[in-house]
Motif scaffolding. Structure first.
Motif, mmCIF file in Angstrom:
data_model
loop_
_atom_site.group_PDB
_atom_site.id
_atom_site.type_symbol
_atom_site.label_atom_id
_atom_site.label_comp_id
_atom_site.label_asym_id
_atom_site.label_seq_id
_atom_site.Cartn_x
_atom_site.Cartn_y
_atom_site.Cartn_z
ATOM 1 N N LEU A 73 27.819 60.662 108.355
ATOM 2 C CA LEU A 73 28.765 60.243 109.527
ATOM 3 C C LEU A 73 29.259 58.719 109.172
ATOM 4 C CD1 LEU A 73 29.920 61.002 112.245
ATOM 5 C CD2 LEU A 73 27.736 59.991 113.218
ATOM 6 N N ASN A 74 28.341 58.042 108.793
ATOM 7 C CA ASN A 74 28.586 56.604 108.712
ATOM 8 C C ASN A 74 29.785 56.300 107.751
ATOM 9 O OD1 ASN A 74 27.544 54.310 109.684
ATOM 10 N ND2 ASN A 74 25.475 54.747 108.812
ATOM 11 N N LEU A 75 29.591 57.234 106.729
ATOM 12 C CA LEU A 75 30.619 57.020 105.262
ATOM 13 C C LEU A 75 32.140 57.620 105.812
ATOM 14 C CD1 LEU A 75 28.584 58.220 102.355
ATOM 15 C CD2 LEU A 75 28.636 55.848 103.424
ATOM 16 N N ALA A 108 37.608 56.347 113.282
ATOM 17 C CA ALA A 108 36.800 56.879 114.230
ATOM 18 C C ALA A 108 36.812 58.495 114.409
ATOM 19 C CB ALA A 108 36.749 56.431 115.504
ATOM 20 N N MET A 109 38.176 59.044 114.387
ATOM 21 C CA MET A 109 38.749 60.280 114.531
ATOM 22 C C MET A 109 38.931 61.151 113.439
ATOM 23 S SD MET A 109 38.801 60.912 118.059
ATOM 24 C CE MET A 109 39.539 60.628 119.292
ATOM 25 N N HIS A 110 38.317 62.172 113.247
ATOM 26 C CA HIS A 110 38.660 63.212 112.155
ATOM 27 C C HIS A 110 37.996 64.510 112.340
ATOM 28 C CE1 HIS A 110 39.178 64.510 108.011
ATOM 29 N NE2 HIS A 110 40.270 63.781 108.043
ATOM 30 N N VAL A 111 38.765 65.555 111.842
ATOM 31 C CA VAL A 111 37.933 66.820 111.770
ATOM 32 C C VAL A 111 36.476 66.904 111.541
ATOM 33 C CG1 VAL A 111 38.274 69.128 111.156
ATOM 34 C CG2 VAL A 111 40.448 67.881 111.661
ATOM 35 N N GLU A 112 36.275 66.154 110.086
ATOM 36 C CA GLU A 112 35.124 66.303 109.442
ATOM 37 C C GLU A 112 34.370 65.530 110.217
ATOM 38 O OE1 GLU A 112 35.843 65.425 105.350
ATOM 39 O OE2 GLU A 112 37.362 67.003 105.119
ATOM 40 N N ILE A 113 34.576 64.482 110.804
ATOM 41 C CA ILE A 113 33.572 63.748 111.578
ATOM 42 C C ILE A 113 33.272 64.797 112.777
ATOM 43 C CG2 ILE A 113 33.220 61.822 113.175
ATOM 44 C CD1 ILE A 113 35.233 60.317 111.515
ATOM 45 N N CYS A 114 34.150 65.416 113.459
ATOM 46 C CA CYS A 114 33.885 66.452 114.440
ATOM 47 C C CYS A 114 32.814 67.398 114.009
ATOM 48 C CB CYS A 114 35.064 66.922 114.749
ATOM 49 S SG CYS A 114 34.704 68.362 116.259
ATOM 50 N N ALA A 115 32.786 67.765 112.754
ATOM 51 C CA ALA A 115 31.610 68.858 112.287
ATOM 52 C C ALA A 115 30.380 68.161 112.208
ATOM 53 C CB ALA A 115 32.232 69.418 110.883
ATOM 54 N N CYS A 116 30.413 66.818 111.763
ATOM 55 C CA CYS A 116 29.224 66.152 111.477
ATOM 56 C C CYS A 116 28.654 65.944 112.896
ATOM 57 C CB CYS A 116 29.758 64.537 110.960
ATOM 58 S SG CYS A 116 28.757 64.138 109.635
ATOM 59 N N LEU A 117 29.169 65.255 113.929
ATOM 60 C CA LEU A 117 28.778 65.231 115.388
ATOM 61 C C LEU A 117 28.208 66.430 115.618
ATOM 62 C CD1 LEU A 117 31.535 63.015 116.609
ATOM 63 C CD2 LEU A 117 29.384 62.188 116.342
ATOM 64 N N ARG A 118 28.755 67.514 115.577
ATOM 65 C CA ARG A 118 28.252 68.813 116.236
ATOM 66 C C ARG A 118 26.912 69.138 115.607
ATOM 67 N NH1 ARG A 118 30.903 73.372 113.364
ATOM 68 N NH2 ARG A 118 32.684 72.457 114.617
ATOM 69 N N ASP A 124 32.578 60.941 98.912
ATOM 70 C CA ASP A 124 30.997 60.659 98.856
ATOM 71 C C ASP A 124 30.358 61.129 100.302
ATOM 72 O OD1 ASP A 124 30.277 59.214 96.421
ATOM 73 O OD2 ASP A 124 31.848 57.828 97.188
ATOM 74 N N ALA A 125 30.949 60.965 101.483
ATOM 75 C CA ALA A 125 30.607 61.322 102.681
ATOM 76 C C ALA A 125 30.343 62.914 102.536
ATOM 77 C CB ALA A 125 31.716 61.087 103.697
ATOM 78 N N PHE A 126 31.492 63.559 101.897
ATOM 79 C CA PHE A 126 31.447 64.979 102.025
ATOM 80 C C PHE A 126 30.029 65.656 101.249
ATOM 81 C CE2 PHE A 126 32.723 69.281 100.386
ATOM 82 C CZ PHE A 126 32.797 69.914 101.695
ATOM 83 N N CYS A 167 18.863 65.552 108.921
ATOM 84 C CA CYS A 167 19.372 64.701 109.937
ATOM 85 C C CYS A 167 19.736 63.238 109.406
ATOM 86 C CB CYS A 167 18.327 64.618 110.998
ATOM 87 S SG CYS A 167 19.115 63.965 112.701
ATOM 88 N N GLU A 168 18.893 62.632 108.532
ATOM 89 C CA GLU A 168 19.048 61.303 107.971
ATOM 90 C C GLU A 168 20.372 61.357 107.066
ATOM 91 O OE1 GLU A 168 15.369 60.197 105.967
ATOM 92 O OE2 GLU A 168 14.500 60.201 108.023
ATOM 93 N N LEU A 169 20.472 62.630 106.219
ATOM 94 C CA LEU A 169 21.639 62.684 105.362
ATOM 95 C C LEU A 169 22.953 62.849 106.091
ATOM 96 C CD1 LEU A 169 20.096 64.957 102.645
ATOM 97 C CD2 LEU A 169 21.160 62.749 102.234
ATOM 98 N N ILE A 170 22.814 63.585 107.164
ATOM 99 C CA ILE A 170 24.082 63.874 108.046
ATOM 100 C C ILE A 170 24.301 62.850 108.735
ATOM 101 C CG2 ILE A 170 24.994 65.102 109.739
ATOM 102 C CD1 ILE A 170 24.325 67.049 107.652
#
Length: 1380
Positions: A1044-1046, A1053-1063, A1016-1018, A1037-1040
């Motif tokens: 990030l929340n999902l 807290a730590m994951h490659v995909e979260i890293c892409a989200c934060l960037r 879902d997050a993806f 921005c709202e969707l991203i």
């Protein structure tokens, strides 16, 4: 029709779930390590981890991109995931009450975690929380607690200890004492990993309140170390891990260890003694401590005399820390300071990663006494079993139960995915530990009497087997070589079936570990499998590669559901009694019903069809594209399969072809109706049938876009009508679809449906006579797929390289980019051949170097694997250092140091049977020479990759191919798990070898495992990207944010995909920073920046970027360092983005040190000659120009100009921009002649590329005039001086420092961020254009990822380009082309 992601169950199919940052800025990123979800909500946790409120929209289709742009989504679609939080008051003994923000769906346990992490309560572990006198259950959710509301008071009540609680307490105190010590990260223990960002930022990021006054031009030292300057040949290793000030440990205690008097005797147990500790304080006082049920106190025991009576001071403390505070003033002072420092660190520096990341270098460390590690080493701690009832975990039950959790709505799916991810990361960690124990000889085999290679092991409810061919199982497939690759193929199969996620079908937990030259497969155990014979258990598939085959209706039904997404054809084979058996997988795939009643499938090594290019079959001729390239070639084993990505791309390609053929025939039918001319014979589809690789129909999106698109839309409609079979389609249309289906090899004649039979060309598998035609078609399809790989995918990849659409920087990123296109690594030689023959050979120089380096290190890895198998444990460091000397040192004849003879036992001949695999008395490794090793490497490269290396020594290789030894050392270490000492190595010395055995510190496992996805997050992430691409930044921005929340919900807290989200969030906040109020932002980054002929760019705003941009990017950098590695190409990218945002918020010296760090890492990982270096040097040069370090700035800018010219051609717009930047610095130095010369070059390029009237050309021409005037004025002044001597009346020369705003504007431009002034009318036009393209995309049915407008983020493909690479359409409003 071809399946869309949404026709599948919740979890996306394996590769619809491409990693979010797979195209990030054109860099493929290794998607390897993905991380577990211990979500520590620390007291000072980053905002993203504090539960954010806000509603998530359910992913409709593949996200929300179907909603009309700008249309508000209706209230009914909103599912509230986060209930609003509230605050409670905490009362703990001995400290002031404080309030804590909590959210209703947290568990009580999470408050425990927060308290154990807070500075003032961290020393408590054994306590419960009470509300109004009632104790709260650890595992209940807060919303289920009666009477808990805003302002409630929770009281912390100390509980009596048990042995388990006391041990947990001591372990926690140890962790607090070690909290700043990086040794666990260097040793690769407990999911600790390194991060160095704080060394370069001095912790001043995000403190927007006390932002540095950079604009007052404080004198800052801008000179980088010599080795960072352009042109430096030096590549030091030590700066890779700079020493962090915090690592100088504050010593609180000298020793804390278990006492030798444990366990307490019976009479003391009855007094409540649980265990004894021995402590030496910093003041050298030796004390013995009793842990009792009531707490900790000093006893009177000494090292030799047991006396459990309390000693003075008679102080009983519930916490060990409070007791130590009493007896040691140094402890009290240092422990408080240590905790203060600990909580000041960014949470992302200390949260555990989900999967272990290993460091290939480490400094020399003192080995310190550590009671917890010592205890772990000597007890059979199998994974935190002391926390779990029943001691060892039943991994299979946990893995399967999590899959059975409900998944009807979003909250259920989140809970399910979170559980799946957590169990997988725990299982991976346990399997890795077990595999190392097996190879190190610490586990007893279950068949100890058999030969070592054939032994199998069970440890911690996990089954381990070695990658050798046991009982000639793989005799027909290549023996041991096949047995070595089978586990990874099997893992790919498990990954795929897990991703399809069919209810009722189960796979085994599978982890493949390479360690010390051995491959170990770790699998969870099917209940009951060990009690019965394999022949009895298997009720589907074959245990002897197709001789005896059985089938089962329930398995057929379950596998039928996977056949569509996996493109697997249901087919019939003959068994040994010549009976027909129906299968829906390859014959090796076995179905076993466990004692738990679940249907398991295993041995999925041939899930995908064979790769005919590497499987010569007598009597079969491959298409011309293959034979021309020298295929088929015999490979070492017969298990070569096509990758899933290739199968998907091939089917996609066929689908487009199908649409085009049908559209062409429909148009011809239409034309023939209108004219009386003889129509094209319907049964005679265009001649493309024989060679579908070159589609005959006009490309969608060419000039005939209108007519072609309408034709395609008709075909789509028609195909759907026929597929639904309601009889409304007329016969001629049916004929059209039938012909198109036949031409593309579809298995259905009414709809497009291409599938593969994985058993074709499988040795030993026979097909019934009745299926011969189907088998013939399938053989042809496989040949076409093999040809497609060579004629479409590899040339497409090389074209992408030449266009710089993807920019790999090291072997791992190159491999990732190849795999995303479905190209196996065995084709690396072919890719390099094509690069060499490419007309753009110079622009592919970086790819060639990376490819050759990868080829050499992979060949060396193959040799190293067998080399290590012959080494016993005592000779390991000597053997590895000898191998590295032969591989990389210029020293001509390195000698191996054998273990010292006086230590070798005299009784060597009577060896125990149960020794670690292959531990023969074998010193054959010691005779290897550099000449022999390099000869073998060249031979291996020829045999495996079919590529001829022109080198006999490492120095020749470096010379011929422009490689760096330090880069080769990094690549071989990462591939084999070697860890070496952090020091400067003299590779080129001819007098002594580069490595000694002291330089090899460790050897780590290389682990491959399944990465469960947050589906879902993806989808939210993808929808957000699509919105951003279309210019709807706020919605994006709202969707991203929601994604990030999902992601946080599923991965922790730590994951490659979260890293892409934060960037991406950081970039959006940066772009919207000051423009959020203005209603017309348009981000022009990435593909847009390359294709818009945008006019002048308004000055970058000098107001600072919002703190979110900085804090999100800081998190992205920390996460990338922790999860991917401190020098991973992705981390280098993140450093560059952070530097830009720091500069924008006037932290100039921080920006420079970050850019210097990025440049150093790039030099280490690749070297100077990389297209990315041009962007980096432009950034550095601009910042230096901003602080008027002109000479230094010129060195970087001129290097960037040289690199851009090489990789983009002298006529590229990038080069024009580079000339302009150099001209500006010369102007600041008042060297107008040089400035004019560069600006003229730039002007010429703009004029030829964009024409006289383009705004860029006009700007350049204006600037030329301005420079000319300044030059003339200067000349006049000089003449005046010559005429009148020193008495001349001269106006003072103005040396203008560029304004920060203009520097920032240029920085934005080269980093692909443009702010375009749009009028309301332009905006309407733009929206209409976006909508039109969107419909076109829909109509064409073209789901080809490469052409979808979903570049991962608004970022140029790693390049500095301010305007179009092609002349833009000559319209007034900037028409934003969305094609990526």
């Amino acid at each position: 029709m071809v399946i869309k992601t949404d026709e599948l169950p919740a979890a996306a199919p394996a590769d619809s779930a491409r990693e979010p940052s797979s195209q990030a800025g054109g860099k493929g990123r290794p998607g390897a390590t993905e991380l577990p979800s211990v979500m520590l909500l620390n007291g000072d946790c980053p905002e993203s981890l504090k539960k954010e409120e806000g509603a998530a929209e359910p992913p409709r289709e593949n996200g929300l991109d179907e909603a009309e742009p700008g249309e508000e989504t209706t209230g009914q679609e909103v599912i509230v995931i986060q209930d609003t939080g509230f605050s409670v008051k905490i009362l703990a003994p001995g400290i002031e009450p404080f309030s804590l923000q909590v959210s209703p769906q947290e568990m009580v346990q999470e408050i425990h975690q927060v308290l154990m992490d807070r500075e003032d309560t961290c020393h408590r572990t054994c306590f419960s929380l009470h509300l109004d006198g009632n104790m709260l259950d650890h595992f209940s959710e807060l919303r289920s607690v009666e009477g808990l509301q805003e302002g409630s008071v929770l009281r912390v009540v100390e509980e009596p200890y048990t042995v388990r609680e006391a041990r947990i307490h001591v372990r926690h105190v140890r962790d607090l004492l070690k909290s700043l010590d990086p040794s666990d990260a260097f040793n690769g223990v407990d999911c600790n990993s390194l991060s160095f960002l704080s060394v370069f930022t001095d912790g001043d990021l995000g403190d927007s309140g006390k932002r540095k006054k950079g604009l007052e031009m404080d004198p800052i030292d801008c000179t980088p170390p010599e080795y960072i300057l352009p042109g430096s040949r030096e590549r030091p290793l030590c700066p890779l891990q700079p020493q962090n000030r915090d690592w100088k440990p504050l010593q609180c205690l000298k020793v804390l260890t278990m006492s030798g008097w444990n366990p307490p005797p019976g009479n003391r147990k009855m007094h409540g003694d649980l265990m004894y500790l021995f402590v030496i304080t910093a003041e050298d006082r030796q004390v013995s401590i009793t842990a009792s049920t009531r707490g900790f106190y000093l006893n009177q025991s000494t090292a030799y005399h047991f006396n459990p009576k309390p000693a003075s001071p008679r102080f009983l403390s519930h916490s060990l820390v409070e007791l130590l505070n009493q007896i040691s003033p140094t402890f009290k002072k240092n422990f408080a300071a240590l905790q203060k420092k600990r909580v000041q660190r960014h949470p992302f520096e200390r949260i555990a990663t989900p999967f272990q990341v290993y460091s290939w270098t480490a400094p020399q460390a003192e080995h310190a006494m550590d009671c917890v590690r010592a205890e772990d080493a000597y007890t059979s701690r199998l994974g935190y079993e002391e926390h779990i009832p029943g001691q060892t975990r039943d991994w299979n039950e946990e893995l399967q139960t999590t899959r059975e959790l409900p998944r009807k709505n979003l909250p259920e799916r989140l809970l399910r995915e979170r559980a799946i991810f957590k169990v997988h990361s725990d299982f991976t960690a346990a399997a890795t530990r077990g595999a190392m124990a097996v190879i190190d000889g610490n586990v007893m085999a279950i068949n100890p009497s058999e030969e070592t290679k054939m032994q199998m092991f069970i440890w911690n409810n996990i089954f381990f087997s070695l990658g050798f061919d046991v009982r000639d199982h793989y005799k027909d497939f290549g023996g041991d070589v096949a047995a070595y690759v089978a586990p990874t193929n099997d893992l790919n199969g498990v990954r795929t079936y897990n991703a399809v996620d069919v209810e009722g079908l189960y796979t085994l937990g599978t982890v493949v570990v390479d360690y010390r030259g051995y491959r170990v497969t770790a699998q969870s155990i099917i209940p009951g499998i060990l009690e019965r014979d394999q022949e009895q258990s298997v009720i589907y598939g074959s245990i002897d590669f197709g001789k005896t085959v059985v089938s089962h209706p329930r398995y057929l039904e379950l596998l039928e559901r996977t056949s569509r997404p996996l493109k697997i054809l249901r087919h019939r084979v003959l068994n040994d009694r010549d009976e027909e058996v129906e299968l829906c997988s390859s014959v090796e795939c076995k179905g076993i019903i466990g004692n738990d009643g679940r249907h398991y499938i295993l041995d999925l090594l041939r899930t995908f069809p064979p790769d005919l290019n590497f499987l010569p079959v007598p009597g079969e001729v491959l298409p011309e594209e293959c034979t021309r390239a020298g295929f088929p070639r015999a490979h070492r084993h017969k298990l070569c399969c096509l990758r899933q990505e290739l199968v998907d791309a091939f089917v996609e390609h066929r689908y487009l072809l199908f649409m085009k053929l049908a559209a062409l025939q429909l148009m011809q039918q239409k034309a023939s109706k209108m004219e009386t001319a003889p129509s094209l014979e319907n049964g005679d589809p265009p001649s493309s049938e024989s060679k579908p690789e070159d589609p005959p129909a006009p490309e969608v999106g060419s000039e005939e876009e209108g007519s072609s698109a309408s034709g395609l839309a008709k075909v789509k409609e028609l195909a759907e009508t026929i597929a639904s079979d309601d009889g409304t389609a007329d016969p001629r249309s049916r004929e059209v679809i039938r012909n198109a289906c036949k031409a593309v090899g579809s298995i259905s004649s009414t709809a497009f449906d291409v599938r593969f039979n994985p058993d074709i060309f499988s040795p030993g598998v026979r097909f019934p006579e009745s299926c011969q035609e189907e088998v013939r078609d399938q053989k042809q399809l496989l040949k076409d797929a093999a040809a497609f790989l060579l004629s479409c995918q590899i040339p497409g990849l090389v074209k992408d390289f030449a266009d710089h659409a993807v920019l790999p920087m090291d072997g791992a990123t190159l491999a990732e980019v190849m795999r995303q296109r479905g190209i196996n690594m065995r084709y690396l030689g072919k890719v390099l051949d094509l690069v060499v023959r490419s007309p753009a050979r110079d622009q592919l120089d970086h790819i060639y170097k990376i490819g050759i380096g990868e080829l050499i290190t992979r060949s060396a890895k193959h040799i190293f694997k067998t080399y290590l198998q012959g080494v016993e444990l005592s000779g390991l460091s000597a053997a590895i250092s000898h191998f590295l000397n032969c591989f990389l040192s210029s020293y001509p004849n390195p000698v191996a140091h054998l273990p010292a003879d006086e230590l070798v036992s005299k009784k060597r001949n009577r060896r125990r049977r149960n020794r670690p695999p292959g531990a023969a008395d074998n010193t054959a490794w010691a005779v290897m020479t550099p000449q022999e090793l390099w000869k073998n490497i060249c031979q291996e490269a020829k045999n495996y990759f079919d590529f001829s290396l022109e080198c006999e020594t490492v120095d020749q290789a470096v010379e011929t191919y422009g490689l760096q030894k330090i880069t080769l050392l990094r690549e071989i270490s990462l591939k084999t798990g070697i860890q070496i000492l952090l020091k400067e190595y003299s590779f080129d010395s001819r007098h002594k070898p580069a490595f000694t055995e002291e330089d090899v510190l460790n050897i780590f496992p290389v682990v491959k495992h399944v990465n469960p996805k947050a589906s879902d997050a993806f989808h939210f992430f993808q929808s957000g990207q699509a919105k951003v691409q279309q210019g709807f930044l706020k919605e994006g921005c709202e969707l991203i944010n929601e994604a990030l929340n999902l992601f946080n919900n599923v991965y922790g807290a730590m994951h490659v995909e979260i890293c892409a989200c934060l960037r991406l969030l950081a970039r959006l906040h940066y772009i919207m920073g000051d423009y959020a109020e203005v209603k017309r932002p348009s981000c022009c980054g990435g593909s847009w920046a390359r294709q818009t002929g945008c006019g002048a760019v308004p000055p970058g705003s000098d107001s600072p970027p919002p703190p979110q941009a900085l804090s999100n990017q800081q998190k992205a950098v920390l996460m990338s360092e922790r999860v991917m590695g401190i020098e991973h190409p992705n981390t280098i990218q993140e450093y560059m983005h952070l530097a830009l945002y720091c500069f924008a918020s006037s932290q100039l010296s921080t920006a420079l040190s970050l850019l210097y760090r990025a440049r150093y890492l790039t030099l280490l990982v690749f070297g100077e000659d990389h297209p990315e270096m041009a962007l980096l040097d432009n950034n550095i040069g601009l910042v230096l120009h901003g602080v008027m370090e002109c000479d230094l700035s010129l060195r970087f800018l001129e290097n960037a100009l040289a690199v851009s010219t090489k990789y983009h051609g002298p006529k590229s717009l990038k080069v024009a921009l580079s000339h302009h930047l150099v001209a500006r610095v010369y102007e600041s130095k008042a060297e107008f002649r040089s400035a004019l010369q560069h600006e003229k070059e730039g002007y010429t390029i703009y004029k030829t590329q964009l024409g006289e009237d383009h705004e860029k050309t006009k700007e350049s021409s204006e600037y030329l005039k301005c420079l000319t005037q300044q030059a003339v004025a200067l000349q006049r002044t000089m003449n005046e001086i010559y005429r009148n001597g020193s008495s001349a009346n001269i106006p003072p020369l103005k040396f203008t420092a560029p304004s920060m705003a203009s520097v920032l504007e240029q920085l934005n431009v080269i980093n692909g961020i443009l702010f375009i002034p749009l009028s309301q009318k332009d905006l309407e036009n733009l929206k209409a254009e976006v909508a039109r393209r969107h419909q076109l995309q829909e109509a064409s049915g073209n789901r080809d990822k490469a052409e979808e407008p979903m570049a991962t983020e608004p970022e140029p493909a790693g390049a500095s380009e301010d305007v179009a690479s092609q002349p833009p359409a000559a319209k007034d409003p900037p028409s934003l082309s969305l094609q990526g």
